[in-house]
Design an enzyme around this catalytic site. Structure first.
Site, PDB file in Angstrom:
ATOM      1  CD  GLU A 170      -2.968  -1.208   2.204  1.00 27.86           C
ATOM      2  OE1 GLU A 170      -4.177  -1.013   2.042  1.00 27.86           O
ATOM      3  OE2 GLU A 170      -2.458  -1.514   3.310  1.00 27.86           O
ATOM      4  CD  GLU A 220      -3.803  -6.677   3.754  1.00 32.91           C
ATOM      5  OE1 GLU A 220      -2.952  -5.800   3.972  1.00 32.91           O
ATOM      6  OE2 GLU A 220      -3.979  -7.205   2.628  1.00 32.91           O
TER       7      GLU A 220
END
Length: 258
Positions: free
Chosen positions: A112, A132
């Site tokens: 990210e 995730e």
């Protein structure tokens, strides 16, 4: 130091410096990153920044779960009770270009971080993942929004919903990165790009970046109108006049950002 910050020739190089922990983000690193974002934004001696990781194994593997405890405050307190966010990317809203040089693993929050940069290049041993979903969570630092914008919905959903890893060549195929180079050439390649950007007129560079991102959320006619307006704003700047004089005189321009 968990973060190294160097400035040379208008180029800032920010290095995540915890190779023994795969350059994961602990609270101290997070705080130093927040300071780095502010310095990039406000320091006129910085025209472009490079973000990379120390060592050859990992760029960043996200949060250091051994050192990052769940917050004591409720989500409401964190969202509305503070004047400043503690979010990893808080303060990273700048018109100055950011280049990410991904050396090895870019996982979770590390990927990210890379997605939050404008240009990404990777070493040939780079590996990317947002996994995730495999632990009952979701990417929480912009991954579900920036990844589809970078590589399209189908490729993004394939990564996000499976949690699978992709290598550097697949990242190049999908457009996640612009270039793949050997590990030994990674930082030099990033710096070559940064030097070409830093040598251009700073106001024009920042205007282009702002136009590209703002235009993505506009209907095309409105985006074109905005482009014409910004062209007019820049038309009489000292740097634009300098650029034309330098071309006529067959010399390198000297831009001052005004």
């Amino acid at each position: 130091m968990p973060l190294l910050f160097e400035v040379q020739d208008y180029i800032a190089t920010i290095t995540l410096n915890r190779p023994e922990a795969m350059n994961s983000i602990d609270p101290e690193t997070r705080a130093e990153l927040h300071d780095a974002w502010q310095r990039i934004k406000h320091d006129d001696d910085i025209r472009v920044a490079i973000l990379t990781g120390a060592g050859e194994k990992a760029f960043c593997t996200g949060s250091d779960l051994k050192k990052t405890m769940p917050p004591k405050e409720s989500f409401a307190e964190l969202t509305f009770g503070r004047s400043e966010s503690d979010h990893l990317l808080a303060g990273l809203d700048t018109d100055k270009p950011l280049i990410c040089a991904v050396n090895g693993y870019a996982m979770g929050g590390g990927m990210e971080l890379a997605l939050a940069c404008d240009i990404r290049i990777a070493s040939d041993n780079a590996v990317f993942a947002l996994s995730e979903v495999r632990i009952g969570s979701i990417p929480g630092a912009g991954g579900t929004q920036r990844l589809p914008r970078a590589i399209g919905a189908s490729n993004a959903l394939l990564m996000l919903l499976t949690g699978d890893r992709i290598d550097a060549q697949e990242a190049l195929r999908t457009g996640l990165v612009s270039k793949v180079v050997s590990q030994g050439q990674l930082l030099a390649s990033a710096r070559q790009i940064a030097e070409r950007i830093a040598g251009n007129a700073p106001l024009s560079v920042r205007a282009i970046k702002r136009l590209v991102y703002s235009g993505m959320d506009m209907p095309l006619p409105a985006a074109i109108d905005t482009e014409r307006y910004v062209f007019g704003v820049l038309r009489d700047t000292e740097d634009r006049i300098e650029g034309r004089k330098a071309f006529q005189e067959k010399r390198s321009p000297v831009y001052r950002g005004r």
